[in-house]
Design a protein around this motif. Structure first.
Motif, short mmCIF file in Angstrom:
data_model
loop_
_atom_site.label_atom_id
_atom_site.label_comp_id
_atom_site.label_asym_id
_atom_site.label_seq_id
_atom_site.Cartn_x
_atom_site.Cartn_y
_atom_site.Cartn_z
N VAL A 323 0.82 -1.22 0.00
CA VAL A 323 0.00 0.00 0.00
C VAL A 323 0.85 1.27 0.00
O VAL A 323 0.39 2.33 -0.42
CB VAL A 323 -0.96 0.04 1.20
N ASN A 324 2.10 1.19 0.47
CA ASN A 324 2.96 2.37 0.50
C ASN A 324 3.41 2.80 -0.89
O ASN A 324 3.83 3.95 -1.07
CB ASN A 324 4.20 2.11 1.36
N LEU A 325 3.34 1.92 -1.87
CA LEU A 325 3.78 2.26 -3.22
C LEU A 325 2.63 2.89 -4.00
O LEU A 325 2.14 2.37 -5.01
CB LEU A 325 4.31 1.01 -3.93
N THR A 326 2.19 4.03 -3.53
CA THR A 326 0.99 4.66 -4.08
C THR A 326 1.16 5.07 -5.54
O THR A 326 0.22 4.97 -6.33
CB THR A 326 0.61 5.88 -3.23
N GLU A 327 2.34 5.55 -5.92
CA GLU A 327 2.54 5.99 -7.31
C GLU A 327 2.45 4.81 -8.27
O GLU A 327 1.81 4.90 -9.32
CB GLU A 327 3.90 6.68 -7.44
N PHE A 345 -12.99 -1.75 -11.86
CA PHE A 345 -12.21 -2.52 -10.90
C PHE A 345 -12.54 -2.10 -9.48
O PHE A 345 -13.07 -1.02 -9.22
CB PHE A 345 -10.70 -2.34 -11.15
N SER A 346 -12.22 -3.00 -8.56
CA SER A 346 -12.27 -2.70 -7.13
C SER A 346 -10.99 -3.24 -6.52
O SER A 346 -10.26 -4.00 -7.15
CB SER A 346 -13.49 -3.37 -6.48
N LYS A 347 -10.69 -2.82 -5.29
CA LYS A 347 -9.47 -3.31 -4.65
C LYS A 347 -9.72 -3.56 -3.18
O LYS A 347 -10.63 -2.99 -2.57
CB LYS A 347 -8.32 -2.34 -4.85
N GLU A 348 -8.90 -4.43 -2.63
CA GLU A 348 -8.99 -4.82 -1.23
C GLU A 348 -7.59 -4.81 -0.64
O GLU A 348 -6.62 -5.21 -1.30
CB GLU A 348 -9.61 -6.22 -1.13
N VAL A 349 -7.46 -4.35 0.59
CA VAL A 349 -6.18 -4.31 1.28
C VAL A 349 -6.17 -5.41 2.35
O VAL A 349 -7.10 -5.50 3.16
CB VAL A 349 -5.92 -2.94 1.92
N VAL A 350 -5.13 -6.23 2.31
CA VAL A 350 -5.03 -7.38 3.20
C VAL A 350 -3.64 -7.39 3.84
O VAL A 350 -2.65 -7.04 3.20
CB VAL A 350 -5.26 -8.69 2.41
N CYS A 351 -3.56 -7.81 5.09
CA CYS A 351 -2.27 -7.99 5.76
C CYS A 351 -1.80 -9.42 5.54
O CYS A 351 -2.41 -10.36 6.06
CB CYS A 351 -2.38 -7.69 7.25
N PRO A 353 0.74 -12.22 6.34
CA PRO A 353 1.64 -12.41 7.49
C PRO A 353 3.13 -12.31 7.18
O PRO A 353 3.84 -11.51 7.78
CB PRO A 353 1.25 -13.81 7.99
N SER A 354 3.62 -13.11 6.24
CA SER A 354 5.07 -13.14 6.04
C SER A 354 5.59 -11.90 5.32
O SER A 354 6.81 -11.65 5.33
CB SER A 354 5.48 -14.40 5.27
N TYR A 355 4.72 -11.12 4.67
CA TYR A 355 5.16 -9.90 4.01
C TYR A 355 5.46 -8.79 5.01
O TYR A 355 6.21 -7.87 4.73
CB TYR A 355 4.10 -9.39 3.03
N LEU A 356 4.80 -8.86 6.17
CA LEU A 356 4.94 -7.83 7.20
C LEU A 356 4.57 -6.45 6.66
O LEU A 356 5.19 -5.43 7.00
CB LEU A 356 6.36 -7.82 7.77
N GLU A 357 3.59 -6.41 5.78
CA GLU A 357 3.10 -5.16 5.22
C GLU A 357 1.71 -5.39 4.64
O GLU A 357 1.32 -6.53 4.38
CB GLU A 357 4.04 -4.60 4.16
N LEU A 358 0.96 -4.31 4.48
CA LEU A 358 -0.36 -4.40 3.88
C LEU A 358 -0.23 -4.52 2.37
O LEU A 358 0.57 -3.82 1.74
CB LEU A 358 -1.20 -3.17 4.25
N TRP A 359 -1.04 -5.39 1.77
CA TRP A 359 -0.92 -5.70 0.35
C TRP A 359 -2.25 -5.46 -0.36
O TRP A 359 -3.32 -5.76 0.19
CB TRP A 359 -0.52 -7.17 0.18
N VAL A 360 -2.19 -4.92 -1.58
CA VAL A 360 -3.38 -4.57 -2.34
C VAL A 360 -3.71 -5.68 -3.34
O VAL A 360 -2.83 -6.19 -4.03
CB VAL A 360 -3.19 -3.24 -3.09
N PHE A 361 -4.97 -6.06 -3.43
CA PHE A 361 -5.46 -7.03 -4.41
C PHE A 361 -6.55 -6.37 -5.26
O PHE A 361 -7.36 -5.59 -4.74
CB PHE A 361 -6.01 -8.26 -3.71
#
Length: 370
Positions: A323-327, A345-351, A353-361
């Motif tokens: 999620v931090n890579l907004t650009e 499109f739609s998107k969902e933000v999920v944590c 575990p092993s990434y240790l960061e929020l991820w966009v789908f």
């Protein structure tokens, strides 16, 4: 585990640092250990004192005029009893330095920061970057698999917390604990896959295929270019893939070990259409210069071809990025407006575990025809 250990201690004094006073307080700590001193002084930039022991460990004490005192201590430690004692000695040295600095700054608002040791050069690499460039130390305790395929380096490392982790060319892909990733890229439980035609692009760890097969599709086709990823995951990621990679075909699935682009082009020419296309190939590129990045060209091609084999009422699922890579995410969303057909499109933000960061789908679908 034999490795070099790098310990750090930073102390911010409440005011300007007087190098002579700081060294007078700290020097006895190093002298007690028989460490020889070398001193460098810059009239306007403070000083640097280096202490070297007879067995090769060394410490750098950097004193900056504005009040920062930084200690770097590096030593090599093996697996013997003497090495364990040396490690305890290094911890004791840091304790003493910290105590001396607190005494020196007793009446000031000093701040101390002590980090865990950085372990370098060991048999197991525990440090892997997040997508936005932060360094993470994992609790890796074993290398399970490490091979080079014609396409990439494949590592499967064991984490005490996350289980086995698949890492492809330095990129953390999936851990056995990351079921939430698979759940999100399949639509987060909102879709009915029963009796449907599903196309999975990539996904060599077998996680998506395993979960899709449980939902009784008409046919799930997985296209993965790297047989060695399949082989490694079949043996060492079974909590993720179950038994679906034991055979390349099953009652309601097939695995094609091919480049997905020719397969997509062939399906488009044949008029094949799928209810779902799940792209698990690569994350959204971090670069924000698509005209200079072949990865962006690849991503746009995959998007366009996927839309060509997707039914009018079908859905396309894919991962985005941190999620931090907004650009980069914004640029990806712009690409969705450049396809041969209009999409929404739609998107969902999920944590994850092993990434240790929020991820966009992302979920993408074709706009309804008038």
């Amino acid at each position: 585990m034999a490795a070099a250990r790098h310990r750090t201690l930073d102390f911010l004094l409440g005011g300007p640092a007087r190098g002579e006073a700081v060294l007078a307080a700290l020097r006895p700590v190093f002298q007690e250990r028989g460490m020889a001193e070398s001193l460098h002084i810059w009239p306007d930039h403070g000083c640097l004192a280096t202490y070297v022991s007879a067995h090769g460990s060394f410490a750098n004490v950097r004193i900056y005029p504005h009040g920062l005192v930084s200690l770097d201590l590096q030593s090599y430690e093996g697996e013997g009893e003497g090495d364990a004692q040396a490690q305890e000695g290094d911890d004791s040295l840091l304790d003493q330095v910290e105590a001396r600095m607190k005494d020196l700054n007793r009446d000031g608002p000093g701040k101390v920061k002590r980090l865990p040791p950085l372990v370098r050069g060991g048999a197991v690499d525990r440090y892997w970057p997040t997508a936005d460039g932060r360094l993470v130390e994992y609790d890796i305790d074993a290398v399970v698999y490490d091979e080079d395929s014609p396409y990439q380096n494949i590592k499967i490392l064991h984490s005490k917390q996350y289980g086995n982790i698949l890492i492809l060319s330095g990129d953390v892909n999936l851990a056995e604990s990351d079921w939430v990733y698979t759940h999100a890229i399949m639509g987060s439980g909102k879709e009915d896959y029963a009796g449907k035609d599903v196309l999975i692009l990539g996904g060599g760890d077998g996680g998506i295929l395993c979960e899709i097969v449980k939902l009784k599709p008409k046919m799930a086709t997985m296209v993965e270019i790297d047989q060695m990823v399949i082989d490694g995951c079949r043996k060492y990621m079974r909590k993720t893939c179950g038994d679906v990679l034991d055979s390349l075909t099953g009652d309601c699935y097939q695995v094609l070990v091919e480049d997905c682009i020719p397969v997509l082009k062939r399906y488009a020419e044949e008029g094949r259409a799928f209810d779902y296309v799940i792209n698990d190939l690569t994350a959204v590129p971090i670069s924000t210069s698509p005209e200079q990045e072949s990865t962006w060209e690849f991503l746009r091609l995959i998007l366009d071809l996927s839309m060509r084999v997707l039914k009018q009422d079908g859905k396309y699922f894919t991962q985005g990025n941190c999620v931090n890579l907004t650009e980069a995410l914004s640029l990806y969303e712009q690409q969705l407006g450049c396809l041969y057909c209009p999409v929404e499109f739609s998107k969902e933000v999920v944590c994850v575990p092993s990434y240790l960061e929020l991820w966009v789908f992302y979920t993408v679908w074709k706009k309804a025809q008038p």
